[in-house]
Design an enzyme around this catalytic site. Structure first.
Site: not given
Ligand SMILES: NC(=O)c1ccc[n+]([C@@H]2O[C@H](COP(=O)([O-])OP(=O)(O)OC[C@H]3O[C@@H](n4cnc5c(N)ncnc54)[C@H](O)[C@@H]3O)[C@@H](O)[C@H]2O)c1
Length: 451
Positions: A284
């Site tokens: 982030c």
């Molecule tokens: N990790 C954190 O702490 C956090 C905190 C707040 C916000 N976010 C936001 O949340 C969002 C997700 O982050 P995350 O950390 O969970 O990412 P991540 O990479 O852990 O998970 C994303 C998932 O989406 C899947 N994916 C990718 N493309 C896809 C598609 N087209 N259809 C279905 N699944 C698909 C991936 O295989 C993966 O399992 C981002 O925008 C991030 O900025 C993350």
């Protein structure tokens, strides 16, 4: 004809919820909805994740296996890559990645692909919520037009006169505030900001989230909700840059910045501590601010705080390597040819996440400057190929007094709680500490170089 379904429908206790993207954000959210009694389907493009989830296995360190198993067994949770099953859901929540591309510009390809995978299966009365962090305008400008290609409508509207604007489906944005590894605040305790494309969409999303979090904070639009998330992360990014810069000044002035922060933190109002480190990490904080600075250009606006903070924070890994070189120099050794051990590749302590970790950058600079190094991280027995780095040949070396003593210097890059810092200092020739992890170590303090 607009949907008959009212926003209040989402107060019902037996909803079918589809979560797209079962990662750090999507998986805990899916389990929380399952815990609240709803039927949840996780959608992901990663077949291996689907297989693991359906056999009750976890691939995220802090998510307990038995929780997944429990909800798989009770049929409250299952995973699939069959996106046609989105048509069965009452609510669809999008939690896919929003990284930066190679030019450090927003890469919304995952969100776009996901919207396109929902569109053919979109049903009247469904609620779609975007949770991925992004710039203000994404839900309305990118997601909405794709979903409306289905022929179903969700008009952009706000204000009292639009309280009951007719629509075919509901669309909202609600940012995730997950803090992996935070034992004090779990998903259920963290208030959730929610903004709809129109008032009914906002009310539908509020009703949905009120079932799984303690407090929902409604805002008047998806743009306000999108901007609120960016403000939170920019606030952190700018304040971390401020303490990083002050740390460099304090070092030059012979003042202990950690002591200064602790002293300033005693003020019961108007101050919040931030801590210096080897650089920004995680998905982030190093990424999100640049979503806003990119969007701001469309409005002929330059986000100077963001750019300046980025400049200061990006320089920190270089500062760490300079500090290592200087510490070795004091021992009549050069960085070129030295043998180092880097402790911690995760971007912060006690997590199995190395996305944007400053350690990876530090290792790259060390390599360029001729140092050889090993690493240890209890969360990463081995490294894999990443977008910017390839350390796939490296395995975490075991920590023992005998091995620690063979390195010219040990670098504490991540302050994992499981490390025995007194033993590390006792067994090492030199310890460069980027996290103030050795603050309580009493013996052999002359071997420690704060950085
Ligand atoms: N990790 C954190 O702490 C956090 C905190 C707040 C916000 N976010 C936001 O949340 C969002 C997700 O982050 P995350 O950390 O969970 O990412 P991540 O990479 O852990 O998970 C994303 C998932 O989406 C899947 N994916 C990718 N493309 C896809 C598609 N087209 N259809 C279905 N699944 C698909 C991936 O295989 C993966 O399992 C981002 O925008 C991030 O900025 C993350």
């Amino acid at each position: 004809m607009a949907t008959e379904r009212k926003p209040e429908f989402f107060k019902s206790s037996q909803l079918k919820v589809g979560i797209i993207g079962c990662g750090y954000v999507g998986l805990p959210l899916a389990l929380r909805f399952a815990e609240a009694g709803h039927r949840v389907t996780g959608f992901d493009t990663d077949a291996e994740k689907i297989r693991m989830l359906n056999s009750g296995k976890s691939y995220i360190e802090h998510i307990q296996q038995n929780k997944i198993q429990q909800y798989v067994n009770s049929r409250h949770f299952g995973a699939t890559n069959d996106f046609s099953r989105l048509s069965e859901a009452d609510a669809i929540i999008i939690c896919v990645p929003t990284p930066l591309n190679e030019y450090r510009e927003p890469d919304l390809s995952y969100v776009e692909k996901t919207a396109k995978s929902i569109q053919p299966h979109l049903q009247k009365g469904q609620l779609v919520v975007l949770e991925s962090t992004t710039y203000p305008g994404t839900t309305e400008e990118l997601v909405l037009p794709i979903l409306e290609k289905s022929g179903l409508r969700c008009p952009i509207a706000s204000g009292m006169t639009n309280e009951n604007v007719p629509e075919d489906f509901f669309l909202a944005f609600s940012p995730e505030r997950e803090d992996p590894g935070n034992k004090q605040y779990g998903l259920a305790q963290i208030p959730k900001v929610v903004g709809g494309v129109n008032p009914p969409s906002g009310r539908a999303a509020q009703a949905l989230y009120a079932q799984v979090v303690a407090k929902v904070i409604p805002v008047s639009s998806t743009r306000a909700a999108e901007m609120a998330k960016l403000l939170e992360n920019i606030f952190r990014c700018v304040n971390i840059a401020l303490v990083n810069e002050l740390k460099l000044l304090c070092q030059r002035m012979g003042v202990d910045v950690w002591e200064v922060i602790e002293a300033a933190s005693s003020k019961p109002f108007g101050f919040m501590p931030f801590y210096p480190g080897p650089g920004l990490g995680g998905h982030c904080i190093p990424v999100d601010p640049f979503y806003l600075s990119w969007k701001a250009r469309e409005y002929d606006f330059s986000t100077r705080f963001i750019e300046l903070a980025g400049e200061v924070n990006t320089a920190m890994p270089y500062h760490v390597v300079d500090a290592i070189a200087e510490a070795l120099n004091q021992h009549k050794k050069s960085l070129n040819g030295s043998k180092l051990l880097v402790l911690g590749v995760a971007y912060k302590k006690d997590v199995d996440d190395l996305r944007e970790s400053p350690t990876l950058k530090i290792m790259e600079i060390l390599q360029k400057r001729g140092a050889t190094f090993d690493y240890n991280d209890p969360y990463f027995p081995q490294l894999h190929k990443m977008r910017h780095y390839d350390y796939s040949h490296m395995k975490s070396v075991p920590l023992s007094p005998a091995t620690l003593g063979t390195y010219d210097a040990v670098i504490i890059a991540t302050d994992h709680s499981s490390y025995d810092y007194a033993q590390i200092v006792d067994s090492s020739k030199l310890v460069v500490d980027t996290r103030n992890a050795t603050r309580r170590v009493m013996r052999n303090r002359e071997r420690i170089v704060p950085c």
